[in-house]
Enzyme design. Structure first.
Site, PDB file in Angstrom:
ATOM      1  N   ARG A  82       0.835  -1.211   0.000  1.00 40.35           N
ATOM      2  CA  ARG A  82       0.000   0.000   0.000  1.00 40.35           C
ATOM      3  C   ARG A  82       0.863   1.252   0.000  1.00 40.35           C
ATOM      4  NH1 ARG A  82       1.126   2.227   4.612  1.00 40.35           N
ATOM      5  NH2 ARG A  82       1.594   0.903   6.422  1.00 40.35           N
ATOM      6  N   ILE A 136      -5.096   6.179   6.146  1.00 40.06           N
ATOM      7  CA  ILE A 136      -5.527   5.775   4.812  1.00 40.06           C
ATOM      8  C   ILE A 136      -4.300   5.313   4.028  1.00 40.06           C
ATOM      9  CG2 ILE A 136      -6.538   6.534   2.616  1.00 40.06           C
ATOM     10  CD1 ILE A 136      -8.156   8.588   4.193  1.00 40.06           C
ATOM     11  N   CYS A 147       3.082   6.897  10.216  1.00 39.36           N
ATOM     12  CA  CYS A 147       2.986   7.600   8.933  1.00 39.36           C
ATOM     13  C   CYS A 147       4.093   8.637   8.754  1.00 39.36           C
ATOM     14  CB  CYS A 147       1.613   8.242   8.765  1.00 39.36           C
ATOM     15  SG  CYS A 147       0.264   7.044   8.847  1.00 39.36           S
ATOM     16  N   GLY A 154       2.065   4.924   1.550  1.00 40.58           N
ATOM     17  CA  GLY A 154       2.279   5.406   2.907  1.00 40.58           C
ATOM     18  C   GLY A 154       3.496   4.814   3.575  1.00 40.58           C
TER      19      GLY A 154
END
Length: 241
Positions: free
Chosen positions: A90, A167, A197, A92
Protein backbone atom coordinates in the site's frame (compact mmCIF):
# COMPACT_ATOMS: atom_id res chain seq x y z
CA UNK A 1 -7.36 25.61 10.94
CA UNK A 2 -9.09 23.37 8.44
CA UNK A 3 -7.13 23.39 5.19
CA UNK A 4 -9.99 22.14 3.07
CA UNK A 5 -13.45 20.73 3.70
CA UNK A 6 -15.21 17.73 2.26
CA UNK A 7 -18.63 18.63 3.59
CA UNK A 8 -19.99 19.16 0.11
CA UNK A 9 -18.87 15.67 -0.85
CA UNK A 10 -21.09 14.23 1.87
CA UNK A 11 -24.29 15.55 0.26
CA UNK A 12 -24.44 12.89 -2.48
CA UNK A 13 -22.71 9.64 -3.44
CA UNK A 14 -20.23 11.34 -5.76
CA UNK A 15 -18.18 8.16 -6.22
CA UNK A 16 -21.03 5.72 -6.85
CA UNK A 17 -21.04 3.20 -9.67
CA UNK A 18 -22.62 4.37 -12.89
CA UNK A 19 -24.82 1.25 -12.94
CA UNK A 20 -25.92 1.72 -9.33
CA UNK A 21 -24.72 -1.75 -8.31
CA UNK A 22 -24.25 -2.33 -4.57
CA UNK A 23 -20.90 -3.17 -3.03
CA UNK A 24 -20.71 -6.12 -0.67
CA UNK A 25 -20.27 -5.32 3.02
CA UNK A 26 -18.59 -8.01 5.13
CA UNK A 27 -17.48 -8.06 8.77
CA UNK A 28 -15.11 -10.71 10.10
CA UNK A 29 -15.48 -11.73 13.76
CA UNK A 30 -12.35 -12.00 15.87
CA UNK A 31 -8.84 -11.16 14.74
CA UNK A 32 -7.68 -12.04 11.24
CA UNK A 33 -3.95 -12.74 10.70
CA UNK A 34 -2.42 -10.13 8.43
CA UNK A 35 -0.79 -12.46 5.84
CA UNK A 36 -4.03 -14.40 5.35
CA UNK A 37 -5.98 -11.16 4.98
CA UNK A 38 -3.60 -9.80 2.36
CA UNK A 39 -3.72 -13.05 0.39
CA UNK A 40 -7.52 -13.08 0.43
CA UNK A 41 -7.70 -9.38 -0.41
CA UNK A 42 -5.39 -9.68 -3.41
CA UNK A 43 -7.28 -12.74 -4.69
CA UNK A 44 -10.58 -10.87 -4.43
CA UNK A 45 -9.15 -7.79 -6.16
CA UNK A 46 -7.98 -9.97 -9.05
CA UNK A 47 -11.39 -11.61 -9.28
CA UNK A 48 -13.09 -8.20 -9.38
CA UNK A 49 -10.78 -7.04 -12.17
CA UNK A 50 -11.59 -10.20 -14.15
CA UNK A 51 -15.32 -9.86 -13.62
CA UNK A 52 -15.55 -13.00 -11.48
CA UNK A 53 -16.58 -11.28 -8.24
CA UNK A 54 -18.32 -8.17 -7.03
CA UNK A 55 -16.93 -5.25 -5.09
CA UNK A 56 -16.39 -5.65 -1.38
CA UNK A 57 -15.78 -3.59 1.74
CA UNK A 58 -14.26 -5.96 4.29
CA UNK A 59 -14.17 -4.91 7.95
CA UNK A 60 -11.92 -6.71 10.41
CA UNK A 61 -9.45 -6.51 13.28
CA UNK A 62 -5.83 -7.66 13.23
CA UNK A 63 -3.68 -8.85 16.12
CA UNK A 64 -1.05 -6.25 17.12
CA UNK A 65 1.39 -5.64 14.25
CA UNK A 66 3.20 -2.99 12.25
CA UNK A 67 3.07 -2.63 8.48
CA UNK A 68 5.49 -0.76 6.25
CA UNK A 69 4.08 0.98 3.19
CA UNK A 70 6.06 1.63 0.04
CA UNK A 71 7.40 4.95 1.43
CA UNK A 72 8.41 3.59 4.86
CA UNK A 73 11.78 4.62 6.30
CA UNK A 74 13.71 2.06 8.34
CA UNK A 75 14.49 4.71 10.96
CA UNK A 76 10.75 5.09 11.67
CA UNK A 77 10.58 1.56 13.09
CA UNK A 78 11.60 2.38 16.66
CA UNK A 79 10.93 -1.01 18.28
CA UNK A 80 11.40 -3.69 15.60
CA UNK A 81 11.02 -6.56 18.07
CA UNK A 82 7.84 -5.36 19.75
CA UNK A 83 5.29 -6.74 17.28
CA UNK A 84 5.49 -8.59 13.94
CA UNK A 85 6.43 -6.29 11.07
CA UNK A 86 5.05 -6.83 7.58
CA UNK A 87 6.00 -5.21 4.29
CA UNK A 88 2.92 -3.88 2.54
CA UNK A 89 2.30 -2.83 -1.04
CA UNK A 90 0.00 0.00 0.00
CA UNK A 91 0.95 3.65 -0.16
CA UNK A 92 2.28 5.41 2.91
CA UNK A 93 4.78 4.66 5.63
CA UNK A 94 4.64 2.70 8.90
CA UNK A 95 1.34 2.13 10.63
CA UNK A 96 -0.03 0.03 13.45
CA UNK A 97 -2.96 -2.39 13.39
CA UNK A 98 -4.42 -4.10 16.42
CA UNK A 99 -7.48 -4.92 18.51
CA UNK A 100 -9.93 -2.06 18.92
CA UNK A 101 -9.00 -0.60 15.54
CA UNK A 102 -11.45 -1.08 12.71
CA UNK A 103 -9.61 -1.90 9.52
CA UNK A 104 -11.69 -1.62 6.35
CA UNK A 105 -10.24 -3.12 3.20
CA UNK A 106 -11.88 -1.38 0.26
CA UNK A 107 -12.06 -3.45 -2.92
CA UNK A 108 -13.76 -1.25 -5.49
CA UNK A 109 -13.70 -1.21 -9.28
CA UNK A 110 -12.76 2.34 -10.17
CA UNK A 111 -13.29 1.56 -13.85
CA UNK A 112 -16.99 1.21 -13.03
CA UNK A 113 -16.97 4.34 -10.87
CA UNK A 114 -14.42 6.99 -11.75
CA UNK A 115 -10.84 6.55 -12.95
CA UNK A 116 -9.55 9.30 -10.70
CA UNK A 117 -7.17 8.30 -7.91
CA UNK A 118 -7.20 11.70 -6.24
CA UNK A 119 -11.00 11.77 -6.18
CA UNK A 120 -11.00 8.23 -4.77
CA UNK A 121 -8.74 9.21 -1.88
CA UNK A 122 -10.92 12.27 -1.28
CA UNK A 123 -13.87 9.91 -1.17
CA UNK A 124 -12.19 7.77 1.48
CA UNK A 125 -11.52 10.90 3.52
CA UNK A 126 -15.12 12.03 3.14
CA UNK A 127 -16.30 8.58 4.20
CA UNK A 128 -14.34 8.68 7.46
CA UNK A 129 -15.28 12.30 8.16
CA UNK A 130 -18.95 11.45 7.67
CA UNK A 131 -18.71 8.47 10.04
CA UNK A 132 -17.02 10.58 12.72
CA UNK A 133 -19.68 13.26 12.37
CA UNK A 134 -22.25 10.73 13.56
CA UNK A 135 -20.46 10.84 16.93
CA UNK A 136 -20.21 14.65 16.83
CA UNK A 137 -16.48 14.44 16.08
CA UNK A 138 -15.13 16.88 13.51
CA UNK A 139 -12.70 15.00 11.33
CA UNK A 140 -10.31 17.16 9.35
CA UNK A 141 -7.72 16.71 6.64
CA UNK A 142 -4.42 18.45 6.15
CA UNK A 143 -2.43 19.11 2.98
CA UNK A 144 0.69 16.98 3.00
CA UNK A 145 -0.61 14.65 5.76
CA UNK A 146 -2.65 11.68 4.63
CA UNK A 147 -5.42 10.49 6.93
CA UNK A 148 -8.08 12.10 9.09
CA UNK A 149 -7.23 14.30 12.06
CA UNK A 150 -8.98 15.86 15.04
CA UNK A 151 -8.05 19.12 16.71
CA UNK A 152 -7.72 18.88 20.49
CA UNK A 153 -8.40 21.98 22.56
CA UNK A 154 -8.42 22.49 26.32
CA UNK A 155 -8.30 25.62 28.48
CA UNK A 156 -4.76 26.80 29.15
CA UNK A 157 -3.23 24.20 26.84
CA UNK A 158 -1.97 24.84 23.30
CA UNK A 159 -4.18 23.11 20.71
CA UNK A 160 -2.84 19.94 19.12
CA UNK A 161 -3.81 17.69 16.24
CA UNK A 162 -4.04 13.90 16.54
CA UNK A 163 -4.65 11.33 13.84
CA UNK A 164 -7.76 9.22 14.30
CA UNK A 165 -7.78 7.35 10.99
CA UNK A 166 -5.10 6.23 8.56
CA UNK A 167 -5.53 5.78 4.81
CA UNK A 168 -3.31 3.62 2.61
CA UNK A 169 -4.44 2.16 -0.71
CA UNK A 170 -3.15 0.50 -3.83
CA UNK A 171 -4.67 0.09 -7.29
CA UNK A 172 -4.16 -2.77 -9.70
CA UNK A 173 -6.05 -2.80 -13.00
CA UNK A 174 -8.16 0.02 -11.53
CA UNK A 175 -9.32 -2.15 -8.62
CA UNK A 176 -8.48 -0.77 -5.18
CA UNK A 177 -7.28 -2.74 -2.20
CA UNK A 178 -5.95 -2.05 1.29
CA UNK A 179 -7.96 0.88 2.66
CA UNK A 180 -8.53 2.68 5.96
CA UNK A 181 -8.00 2.10 9.68
CA UNK A 182 -10.21 3.91 12.20
CA UNK A 183 -9.09 4.04 15.83
CA UNK A 184 -12.09 3.07 17.92
CA UNK A 185 -10.48 1.72 21.10
CA UNK A 186 -6.96 0.45 20.36
CA UNK A 187 -4.13 0.53 22.89
CA UNK A 188 -2.62 3.85 21.82
CA UNK A 189 0.68 3.00 23.55
CA UNK A 190 1.26 0.45 20.77
CA UNK A 191 1.82 3.29 18.32
CA UNK A 192 4.99 4.28 20.20
CA UNK A 193 6.99 1.53 18.54
CA UNK A 194 6.89 3.41 15.22
CA UNK A 195 6.72 6.93 13.86
CA UNK A 196 3.12 6.65 12.61
CA UNK A 197 2.99 7.60 8.93
CA UNK A 198 6.33 9.38 9.36
CA UNK A 199 4.78 12.23 11.36
CA UNK A 200 6.67 13.16 14.52
CA UNK A 201 5.06 16.45 15.53
CA UNK A 202 1.53 15.10 16.01
CA UNK A 203 -0.03 12.26 17.99
CA UNK A 204 -2.73 9.64 17.60
CA UNK A 205 -6.13 9.36 19.22
CA UNK A 206 -9.26 7.22 19.17
CA UNK A 207 -12.96 7.65 19.70
CA UNK A 208 -12.67 6.28 23.22
CA UNK A 209 -9.64 8.50 23.92
CA UNK A 210 -11.86 11.44 22.96
CA UNK A 211 -14.25 10.40 25.73
CA UNK A 212 -16.76 8.57 23.52
CA UNK A 213 -17.58 5.00 24.64
CA UNK A 214 -18.09 3.77 21.07
CA UNK A 215 -18.12 0.04 20.32
CA UNK A 216 -16.87 -1.56 17.12
CA UNK A 217 -20.46 -2.41 16.19
CA UNK A 218 -21.46 1.23 16.57
CA UNK A 219 -18.45 2.34 14.53
CA UNK A 220 -19.37 -0.17 11.84
CA UNK A 221 -22.91 1.19 11.63
CA UNK A 222 -21.57 4.74 11.26
CA UNK A 223 -19.09 3.64 8.62
CA UNK A 224 -21.75 1.85 6.62
CA UNK A 225 -24.15 4.79 6.69
CA UNK A 226 -21.43 7.23 5.68
CA UNK A 227 -20.15 4.92 2.92
CA UNK A 228 -23.58 4.99 1.28
CA UNK A 229 -23.42 8.78 1.16
CA UNK A 230 -20.11 8.76 -0.72
CA UNK A 231 -19.84 5.49 -2.65
CA UNK A 232 -23.43 4.25 -2.82
CA UNK A 233 -25.46 1.46 -1.27
CA UNK A 234 -24.09 -1.79 0.15
CA UNK A 235 -25.45 -5.29 0.59
CA UNK A 236 -24.54 -7.87 3.23
CA UNK A 237 -21.79 -10.24 2.10
CA UNK A 238 -19.60 -12.99 3.47
CA UNK A 239 -15.97 -12.27 4.39
CA UNK A 240 -13.51 -13.73 1.86
CA UNK A 241 -11.99 -15.96 4.58
Amino acid sequence: MLDRSLNAALDAPFFARADGAEAGWAVSPGQVPYPAAVEAMEARAAAIAEGRAGELVWLLEHPPLYTAGVSAKASDLIEPDRFPVFQSGRGGQFTYHGPGQRVAYVLLDLAARKKDVRAFVAGLEAWIIGALARFNVEGQIRDGRVGVWVERRAPGVPPREDKIAAIGVKLRRWVSFHGVALNVEPDLSHFSGIVPCGVTEHGVTSLVDLGLPVTLDEADAALRASFAGVFGATVDAEPPI
